[in-house]
Write an enzyme that holds these catalytic residues in place. Structure first.
Site, PDB file in Angstrom:
ATOM      1  N   ASP A  64       9.243   2.583   1.805  1.00  0.00           N
ATOM      2  CA  ASP A  64       8.066   3.332   2.229  1.00  0.00           C
ATOM      3  C   ASP A  64       7.891   3.083   3.726  1.00  0.00           C
ATOM      4  OD1 ASP A  64       5.613   4.362   2.860  1.00  0.00           O
ATOM      5  OD2 ASP A  64       4.578   3.585   1.082  1.00  0.00           O
ATOM      6  N   LYS A 114       2.360   9.991   8.149  1.00  0.00           N
ATOM      7  CA  LYS A 114       1.654   9.515   9.352  1.00  0.00           C
ATOM      8  C   LYS A 114       2.197  10.059  10.684  1.00  0.00           C
ATOM      9  CE  LYS A 114      -1.027   5.779   7.543  1.00  0.00           C
ATOM     10  NZ  LYS A 114      -0.646   5.116   6.316  1.00  0.00           N
ATOM     11  N   PHE A 139       0.858  -1.184   0.000  1.00  0.00           N
ATOM     12  CA  PHE A 139       0.000   0.000   0.000  1.00  0.00           C
ATOM     13  C   PHE A 139       0.889   1.228   0.000  1.00  0.00           C
ATOM     14  CE2 PHE A 139      -2.449   3.475   1.793  1.00  0.00           C
ATOM     15  CZ  PHE A 139      -3.594   3.400   1.030  1.00  0.00           C
TER      16      PHE A 139
HETATM   17  C1  LIG Z   1      -0.925   5.344   4.893  1.00  0.00           C
HETATM   18  C2  LIG Z   1       0.143   4.935   3.944  1.00  0.00           C
HETATM   19  C3  LIG Z   1       0.354   5.623   2.740  1.00  0.00           C
HETATM   20  C4  LIG Z   1      -0.551   6.743   2.278  1.00  0.00           C
HETATM   21  O1  LIG Z   1      -0.557   7.830   3.115  1.00  0.00           O
HETATM   22  P1  LIG Z   1      -1.711   8.954   2.958  1.00  0.00           P
HETATM   23  O2  LIG Z   1      -1.294  10.006   3.935  1.00  0.00           O
HETATM   24  O3  LIG Z   1      -3.013   8.306   3.295  1.00  0.00           O
HETATM   25  O4  LIG Z   1      -1.678   9.438   1.552  1.00  0.00           O
HETATM   26  C5  LIG Z   1       1.407   5.218   1.941  1.00  0.00           C
HETATM   27  N1  LIG Z   1       2.216   4.199   2.294  1.00  0.00           N
HETATM   28  C6  LIG Z   1       2.042   3.515   3.448  1.00  0.00           C
HETATM   29  C7  LIG Z   1       2.974   2.411   3.806  1.00  0.00           C
HETATM   30  C8  LIG Z   1       0.991   3.844   4.302  1.00  0.00           C
HETATM   31  O5  LIG Z   1       0.786   3.149   5.423  1.00  0.00           O
END
Ligand SMILES: *Cc1c(COP(=O)(O)O)cnc(C)c1O
Length: 397
Positions: A220, A249, A136
């Site tokens: 990421d 986050k 994700f």
């Molecule tokens: C939450 C998340 C995203 C996306 O972040 P948003 O602030 O919702 O755009 C991307 N990569 C990872 C691993 C995430 O947990």
């Protein structure tokens, strides 16, 4: 207005993109939340791994209040002391060399992809990015192209130049790398995919493979970074340094701020005009991020998260031994997934009734990503409630 009033009003006006619970939260303190009907909750979700220092940490609140009264936003045509200090801190804790500040996780990944493509094109490669099944990376067009297929349906044309391979499968990445490959992107711990950690040998192998092939390695760490796993970044557990890393986050303590970091090698491919943002890293969010990072240092929250995690895993393992419904616990630090035999959602609903906010992901995973400073008393209340719920004869959806 009550929970139900607010839930009903929300449904009238907001796009129906979320299947929300009929609950409105109006106040938070540490790991406690209060809803519009006055009921108190223990929060094990922390705004999806955002409120790493707890809700409304006094130091973060003070930093925001003072900065709001001083200067909230200037254009990125100008320098701000807050952005300067935040960039310096991020370089220091990450071991990377350069920072670009964004407003969200998706934007951080978009930035990472752009930077990687720019580097790829300048070095006689192309713009292809290899990502992992069940990953994700966000909900913008390029990030859904890198992520799970289920989020792509109905949104074509999807940006091209992405290839997906199974997670934790080094040979699959090796087979997918070709002359036009710019980068490999991976979550060191897949979050939305069900709290699945990468294997150490896999990440080490990716580093070696990318070096051999002249391909960039992107981590990421939007969910697993900022102390979440008991170290500043999940990469620090594996001893593997990426070329590019994305954050968001937990970075801002609750305000929307993200970052793309990279090493000097990658940064040298970027020139004036290659990327931009209006809000990204403005004084207000930068002040909040600085305060958040300082709290993690001052209150030694990485160490605390590790200790709490060890203790919590022990307790969860006792419940696993007692209840057939629970299979195992996985993850690192306070990014834990409890694997259940059946769907986790009905248990999340029952926990909510009992005043516990948790989350279900990837079907049968109960995800626990509480604030790093959550107390054992609070976790004990959750463990008791979970024990009670699992002892009930039936849990219905
Ligand atoms: C939450 C998340 C995203 C996306 O972040 P948003 O602030 O919702 O755009 C991307 N990569 C990872 C691993 C995430 O947990």
């Amino acid at each position: 207005m009550t929970n139900l009033d607010l839930y009903t009003k929300d449904k009238e006006n907001y796009l129906p993109t979320f299947n929300r619970f009929p609950l409105a939260f109006i106040k938070g303190k540490g790991s406690r939340l209060w809803d519009a009907d006055g009921k108190e909750y223990i929060d094990l979700l922390a705004g999806i791994a955002v409120n790493n220092v707890g809700h409304c940490h006094p130091k973060v609140v003070k930093a925001i209040q003072e900065q709001a009264a001083q200067l909230m936003h200037i254009s990125n045509f100008f320098v701000s002391p807050q952005q300067v200090a935040l960039s310096e801190l991020l370089v220091k804790i990450s071991g990377l060399d350069r920072v670009f500040l964004t407003n969200s996780g998706s934007e951080s990944v978009e930035g990472a992809i752009k930077i990687a493509r720019r580097y790829g094109h300048k070095h006689g490669k192309g713009g292809k990015v290899i990502s992992m099944h069940n990953s994700f990376h966000g909900r913008t067009l390029a990030t859904i192209a890198a992520g799970q297929e289920k989020y792509q349906k109905g949104f074509g044309p999807i940006p091209t130049g992405f290839a997906q391979v199974p997670f934790n499968d080094l040979a699959a990445v090796e087979a997918a790398i070709d002359d036009v490959t710019a980068a490999v992107i991976v979550e060191p711990i897949q979050g939305e995919g069900g709290v699945v950690p990468a294997e150490k040998a896999y990440l080490e192998g990716l580093r070696k493979l990318c070096d051999e092939k002249g391909v960039l390695l992107i981590f990421d760490e939007i969910q697993c970074g900022i102390g979440r796993t008991g170290k500043w970044f999940a990469k620090d557990h594996f001893g593997v340094q990426p070329d590019i890393m994305t954050l968001a986050k937990g970075l801002g303590g609750g305000v929307p701020v993200g970052a793309v970091l990279c090493n000097e090698k990658v940064a040298s491919a970027i020139e004036f005009g290659d990327h931009g943002t209006t809000f990204g890293g403005n004084p207000l969010v930068a002040a909040s991020a600085i305060a958040t990072i300082e709290v993690i240092f001052e209150e030694q929250l990485c160490k605390r998260a590790t200790e709490t995690s060890d203790w919590l895993r022990g307790k969860l393992n006792e419940l696993i031994a007692k209840h057939d419904e629970l299979e195992s616990v996985r993850g690192l630090g306070l990014m834990l997934g409890v694997k259940m035999k059946s769907e986790a959602k009905p248990y999340v609903m029952r926990l909510l009734e009992e005043g516990i906010v948790a989350n279900a992901t990837a079907g049968n995973i109960l995800r626990l990503v509480p604030a790093l400073n959550i107390s054992r008393d609070e976790l004990n209340i959750f463990l008791e409630k979970l024990d009670e719920i699992l002892t009930e004869t039936t849990v219905s959806a």
